[in-house]
Scaffold this active site. Structure first.
Site, PDB file in Angstrom:
ATOM      1  N   GLU A 147       0.864  -1.186   0.000  1.00 15.00           N
ATOM      2  CA  GLU A 147       0.000   0.000   0.000  1.00 15.00           C
ATOM      3  C   GLU A 147       0.901   1.237   0.000  1.00 15.00           C
ATOM      4  O   GLU A 147       0.850   2.077   0.898  1.00 15.00           O
ATOM      5  CB  GLU A 147      -0.930   0.006   1.207  1.00 15.00           C
ATOM      6  CG  GLU A 147      -2.062   0.985   1.027  1.00 15.00           C
ATOM      7  CD  GLU A 147      -2.728   1.340   2.335  1.00 15.00           C
ATOM      8  OE1 GLU A 147      -3.953   1.196   2.417  1.00 15.00           O
ATOM      9  OE2 GLU A 147      -2.031   1.756   3.263  1.00 15.00           O
ATOM     10  N   GLU A 156       4.654   8.039  -3.733  1.00 17.87           N
ATOM     11  CA  GLU A 156       5.473   7.287  -2.770  1.00 17.87           C
ATOM     12  C   GLU A 156       6.389   6.277  -3.449  1.00 17.87           C
ATOM     13  O   GLU A 156       6.949   5.403  -2.798  1.00 17.87           O
ATOM     14  CB  GLU A 156       4.574   6.595  -1.744  1.00 17.87           C
ATOM     15  CG  GLU A 156       3.888   7.572  -0.803  1.00 17.87           C
ATOM     16  CD  GLU A 156       3.194   6.883   0.352  1.00 17.87           C
ATOM     17  OE1 GLU A 156       3.354   5.652   0.504  1.00 17.87           O
ATOM     18  OE2 GLU A 156       2.484   7.566   1.102  1.00 17.87           O
TER      19      GLU A 156
END
Length: 677
Positions: A147, A156
């Site tokens: 995730e 990210e």
């Protein structure tokens, strides 16, 4: 000896009074009685309280993970997905978890032990691209769970992480949770969003003579051309939709992704208007069968619980926006790199003959947050500041003025209003870029650079040598410190520290602006925010209720820290009390510790979840010019929020008493806030 074996961890700490940041060593807590809320400012707690997200991952992992397989969990956090994978496999199988952030690794070990999972999961304090098959792990993994997603999806490092895992860590025909992600967008008209980025055209309607972005010099000051994460539901009344939602990119987790992608999207306008922004979100398909989904879409698209870790994203169109007519088609160019998604419109590009000039508009001397651009384009704010400056300059011949923060507006305003003033700007955050900017806009604002200098030294005290043997007549700040926009309101008390540093060179009749800071507070109903920050218990069957977990993550309690939020973007909100004054900071005097308290008077019945705290800056006491940073006054500033351990039922004129007490420590710049109910 490894960093972990020493019992030490590193964390970036910002000094509230100087703005300086440094890596400091923090000793590991020796017990679980009163651990520090080290991870309170991260999104871990909010994510773990997101029940739809947790259930979607559980259902998908239960469907995907089979017995006797090897599961790799990248970015494991508290280990929730790792434990889900281990449970789905039963007795057989293996889970490899990697987490690069050492404080989180230490916390995950405690969670695994509490759930009797530490023997089933092998945890590495590494990034996934540091793992080596045959060295760290015996074989490649059959299932990838992860995730590593932000609000725009890619920020990210999703793409390079998947690429490395595909090449080095996973078997052929591996399975993955999630299975794919699709980004969607919608064209919108919004005067509010336009004002967050187009200072040039906002200034065109003003008659104060200040030109922060002169015509023809659009590249001197602005926001970055990037996606900005925002809670778009909060601005629904300020938005008019100009298209249906449309699909942009699909990212398949089950195959090696490309580092770069381009796509032309043809969109039919659903109404006449001006496209000021593109609002985007993503939909996660967690299983291969396409039965389990999670979406970050705004509420006008579908039902979604408020959460702070994943918002929608806003991309500003250039300048005044793009005019469209109903039922006409327009072409949007979408591009993604390894970490970003960007947009452009062919119709806007065609107006620019020189493509290099078009690109140069994205390269600013100074880039500021959208909220800061909106402040500089706000006519009331500018008028108030100019009124205070004019009053401070009265009867001052050839004054020496020091701008003690990163405000280019104040520097230009003083130079514009006083043709004899000499100005020293400290610019502690923007530094040399500030000098370049002031030089670039000098002609349009009617000053010469021989009256302006930038000194960004880090002295503890100033002497007359620093001021050319002249006393300071005006010391001023908004206050605004570059890089502190996302921090607590009292971070701007850096100004008090700067004022103290300059104490020996201030004239006897020096004008100091702001002359006072007033710490204000009110009680609020904040159900959505409270739910996202409440103490953890069981999450999909796994215990997270240990005190060390909740305290370290900063869950709502009497010991939880005050955190910064744009309250107007916090879902359902309501003021339940009058505004009260806790204490005042006397900026006319050198920095000192102070203490204050106030009683909360409830004027609305309801459920109180916490206290909002902010500072009102008194710019000119004689003219009563006060710049408030509180909720409801504007959308420019974040407030501090102190949440209760449990919601409190309140009534108007009830017998209960709620006291707020605050202590400001001048040695550390920290403000301790306690609420006694």
């Amino acid at each position: 000896m490894s960093p972990e074996s020493t019992g030490l961890m590193f964390q970036l700490r910002v000094d509230p009074l100087t703005g300086n940041s440094e890596w400091v060593v923090i000793e590991e807590e020796v017990d679980d009685i009163s651990p520090k809320p080290m991870l309170a400012t991260t999104s871990y707690l909010d994510m773990l309280n997101d029940a739809p997200r947790n259930k979607a991952y559980r259902d998908a992992i239960d469907k995907t993970v089979t017995k006797n397989c090897h599961v790799l969990d990248i970015g494991s956090g508290t280990g929730l997905l790792s434990m889900m994978g281990a449970r789905a496999m039963g007795i057989a199988g293996m889970v490899t978890a990697c987490e690069s952030y050492l404080p989180m690794v230490k916390l995950m070990k405690k969670v695994l032990r509490a759930n009797n999972m530490d023997h089933k999961i092998r945890l590495f304090n590494k990034r996934s691209d540091e793992l080596q098959v045959g060295v760290d792990i015996a074989s490649r993994a059959h299932v990838l769970v992860s995730e590593i997603l932000d609000s725009q999806l890619l920020g990210e490092g999703l793409i390079p992480t998947l690429q490395h895992a595909y090449d080095n860590l996973l078997v052929e025909n591996y399975k993955t949770v999630p299975y794919r992600a699709t980004t969607y967008a919608q064209l919108v008209e919004s005067t509010y969003l336009w004002k967050l980025h187009d200072l040039l055209n906002n200034e065109a309607d003003m008659e104060d003579g200040i030109h922060l972005v002169p015509k023809g010099k659009e590249n001197v000051l602005g926001v970055k051309p990037q996606q900005f994460a925002m809670h778009c539901d909060a601005m629904a009344e300020d938005i008019r939709l100009l298209s249906e939602p449309f699909k942009i990119f699909e990212f398949e987790f089950w195959k090696r992704p490309d580092s770069h992608g381009e796509k032309e999207v043809y969109i039919k306008a659903t109404d006449d208007g001006i496209v000021h922004a593109v609002i985007s979100w993503w939909v996660l398909e967690l299983d291969a069968e396409g039965e389990i989904f999670y979406s970050t879409a705004p509420k006008w698209i579908g039902t979604r619980n408020w959460c702070d870790h994943w918002k929608q994203c806003v991309w500003f169109t250039k300048g005044k926006g793009l005019s469209v007519c109903k039922d006409t088609d327009l072409c949007m160019e979408a591009t993604h790199t390894e970490t970003n998604i960007s947009y452009g419109f062919k119709a806007q590009r065609s107006y620019v003959d020189d493509e290099d000039e078009f690109r140069s508009q994205d390269s600013h001397i100074i880039t500021l947050s959208p909220e800061r651009i909106a402040i500089y384009g706000d006519s009331y704010w500018r008028l108030s500041m100019l009124k205070a400056i004019n009053h401070a300059l009265e009867e001052k011949e050839s004054p020496l003025c020091v701008v003690a923060d990163d405000s280019v507006f104040l520097t230009i305003s003083i130079a514009h209003l006083s043709k004899s003033a000499h100005i020293i700007s400290l610019f502690p955050g923007i530094r040399e870029k500030g000098f370049q900017y002031l030089k670039a806009v000098a002609d349009e604002n009617g000053y010469s650079m021989d009256r302006v200098e930038v000194i960004s030294n880090r002295k503890q005290q100033w002497t007359m040598d620093d001021t050319h043997q002249k006393k300071v007549d005006l010391l001023i700040a908004e206050p605004f410190y570059f890089g502190a926009e996302a921090m607590l309101p009292w971070q701007n008390l850096q100004f008090w520290s700067k004022r103290t540093m300059l104490d020996s060179v201030l004239s006897e009749d020096v004008r100091i602006m702001p002359c006072k800071g007033i710490l204000k507070a009110c009680a609020m109903s904040l159900p959505d925010l409270w739910r996202s920050r409440r103490s953890l218990e069981k999450i999909e069957g796994f215990d997270h209720s240990m005190s060390v977990v909740n305290s370290t993550l900063g869950a709502s309690s009497s010991e939880s820290p005050c955190l910064p939020f744009f309250i107007w973007q916090c879902g359902e909100v309501e003021k339940l009390s009058d505004t009260c004054t806790i204490m005042e900071f006397d900026l006319m005097k050198p920095l000192s510790s102070c203490h204050g308290k106030a009683k909360v008077e409830f004027v609305e019945a309801g459920v109180c979840h916490g206290i909002a705290v902010w500072i009102d800056w008194v710019m000119d006491s004689s003219n009563n010019i006060v710049m408030s940073t509180g909720p409801g006054d504007s959308r420019f500033w974040k407030q501090g929020v102190k949440l209760f351990a449990e919601p409190l039922e309140v009534s108007v004129g009830g017998n209960g008493t709620t006291l707020i007490e605050a202590y400001f420590d001048s040695s550390s710049g920290q403000l301790e806030l306690s609420v006694n109910v």
